[in-house]
Write a protein that holds these residues in place. Structure first.
Motif, PDB file in Angstrom:
ATOM      1  N   LEU A   1       0.884  -1.157   0.000  1.00 16.30           N
ATOM      2  CA  LEU A   1       0.000   0.000   0.000  1.00 16.30           C
ATOM      3  C   LEU A   1       0.926   1.213   0.000  1.00 16.30           C
ATOM      4  N   LEU A   2       1.082   1.826  -1.175  1.00 16.96           N
ATOM      5  CA  LEU A   2       2.018   2.949  -1.288  1.00 16.96           C
ATOM      6  C   LEU A   2       1.551   4.128  -0.443  1.00 16.96           C
TER       7      LEU A   2
ATOM      8  N   GLY B   1      15.347   8.172  -8.962  1.00 18.77           N
ATOM      9  CA  GLY B   1      14.346   8.154  -7.892  1.00 18.77           C
ATOM     10  C   GLY B   1      13.848   6.746  -7.633  1.00 18.77           C
ATOM     11  N   ALA B   2      13.447   6.489  -6.385  1.00 19.79           N
ATOM     12  CA  ALA B   2      12.971   5.138  -6.062  1.00 19.79           C
ATOM     13  C   ALA B   2      12.053   5.119  -4.850  1.00 19.79           C
ATOM     14  N   VAL B   3      11.204   4.086  -4.845  1.00 17.81           N
ATOM     15  CA  VAL B   3      10.448   3.720  -3.639  1.00 17.81           C
ATOM     16  C   VAL B   3      11.136   2.452  -3.146  1.00 17.81           C
ATOM     17  N   PHE B   4      11.414   2.378  -1.854  1.00 19.27           N
ATOM     18  CA  PHE B   4      12.110   1.199  -1.341  1.00 19.27           C
ATOM     19  C   PHE B   4      11.517   0.739  -0.013  1.00 19.27           C
ATOM     20  N   LEU B   5      11.839  -0.498   0.338  1.00 18.50           N
ATOM     21  CA  LEU B   5      11.442  -1.047   1.638  1.00 18.50           C
ATOM     22  C   LEU B   5      12.671  -1.094   2.522  1.00 18.50           C
TER      23      LEU B   5
ATOM     24  N   GLY C   1      -6.167   6.034  -1.500  1.00 18.11           N
ATOM     25  CA  GLY C   1      -5.118   5.046  -1.255  1.00 18.11           C
ATOM     26  C   GLY C   1      -4.667   4.470  -2.583  1.00 18.11           C
ATOM     27  N   LEU C   2      -3.456   3.929  -2.600  1.00 21.31           N
ATOM     28  CA  LEU C   2      -2.949   3.302  -3.817  1.00 21.31           C
ATOM     29  C   LEU C   2      -2.168   2.054  -3.431  1.00 21.31           C
TER      30      LEU C   2
ATOM     31  N   ILE D   1       9.393  -0.577   6.580  1.00 20.64           N
ATOM     32  CA  ILE D   1       9.086   0.853   6.544  1.00 20.64           C
ATOM     33  C   ILE D   1       9.266   1.229   5.081  1.00 20.64           C
ATOM     34  N   LEU D   2       8.389   2.081   4.571  1.00 26.34           N
ATOM     35  CA  LEU D   2       8.452   2.460   3.162  1.00 26.34           C
ATOM     36  C   LEU D   2       9.273   3.736   3.018  1.00 26.34           C
TER      37      LEU D   2
END
Length: 312
Positions: free
Chosen positions: A11-12, A182-186, A24-25, A287-288
């Motif tokens: 859930l971004l 750029g990035a989304v990471f865990l 939500g996305l 944690i995102l």
């Protein structure tokens, strides 16, 4: 025997907010998956999973007796498969906010639900809401209260945009650029989180007028903006709003953030190297993180394990 694979989800945006009708996305995360399985020599893990499935079957039987109009299962087949040792073979870490119970719910519905809505149908908003409601009731066995979104995402394996409780739709997300900075990471907290206690804390906080005001004027406002920015590919605004969201979460959701990460969270806001937010209900697990420069974030978070989810 091995059934089809069901993937984990992320859930971004929208954790906690969707309980109060924020946007939500949710996106599938194919790095982890699970499938229903039976084998001759089960491991201890498989035996434990089979025990959980037995309890889940009892719950599902009660659910269908109470609400036959909601969902019915081939319960005798399900029971005999579970008696024969069926278990859920999964690489999805439990208590990490990536939908381990959601994938199991999706797998059971896919194999045993009668008159099920299939992925190949024209998925109208009405059908999506019916599915979400079925999954919400099924997954409540694990969490006490479930939105049904995790199993929905796992079942359909497509990004889902939540506009409000009664308005959800399948959506497309901007294409990844695998050489993007750029990035989304865990970020792995190294701690297992439990959903139910975190949701209880949130529900208690909702009794305070100040907390409700903050949710509406800040948390939901920035969450909605982040969803719109991300889907519109407006990365400049996305990072400005993610920073604001990260601050609001640190100031108001401290119990959901493991204590040893409070300073790391603040450090990201101060340095602008990365911004952290909750992944799922928090309390541990992943944690995102969002960063405009992955290399910079990696060097700032040296010593922590980062898993890239999405690059742009």
């Amino acid at each position: 025997m091995k059934g089809p694979l069901f993937y984990s989800k992320i859930l971004l945006f929208g954790e906690y907010g969707i309980i109060r009708d924020s946007k939500g996305l949710s996106i599938p995360y194919n790095f982890y998956n699970g499938a229903l399985k039976t084998e001759a020599n089960p491991s201890d893990e498989a035996i434990k999973s089979n025990g959980n499935l037995k309890r889940f079957v009892t719950y599902l039987q009660t659910l269908q007796n109470d609400q036959p109009e909601l969902v019915t299962f081939n319960i005798d087949v399900l029971k005999s498969d579970v008696e024969a040792g069926m278990y859920f073979d999964s690489s999805i870490p439990q208590g990490y906010g990536v939908g381990s119970s959601g994938a199991l719910v999706a797998a059971i519905y896919d194999k045993y639900a009668q008159n099920k809505i299939t992925v190949l149908e024209n998925l109208t908003r009405e059908k999506l809401l019916i599915l979400k409601n079925v999954f919400s009731n099924m997954e409540s066995f694990f969490h006490g209260k479930s939105s049904g979104l995790d199993p929905l995402n796992s079942y359909l394996s497509i990004p889902i945009l939540i506009n409000s409780k009664d308005n959800i739709e399948a959506t497309g997300i901007p294409t990844q650029s695998l050489n993007g900075k750029g990035a989304v990471f865990l970020l792995d907290s190294g701690i297992v989180g439990e959903t139910a206690p975190m949701v209880t804390i949130f529900m208690e906080k909702l009794k305070e007028e100040g907390f409700r005001k903050m949710l509406k004027s800040q948390f939901i406002k920035y969450t909605d903006a982040c969803v719109e920015n991300f889907l519109g590919g407006d990365m400049k605004s996305l990072f400005a709003n993610t920073k604001k969201l990260s601050k609001v979460v640190l100031n108001n959701f401290k119990p959901m953030i493991p204590e040893q990460f409070h300073q790391l969270w603040q450090q990201g806001i101060d340095s602008n190297d990365y911004y952290l937010k909750l992944c799922g209900s928090g309390g541990g697990g992943y944690i995102l993180g969002f960063t405009q420069d992955l290399e910079k974030a990696k060097s700032s978070l040296k010593g922590y394990s980062l898993e890239v989810v999405y690059q742009f």
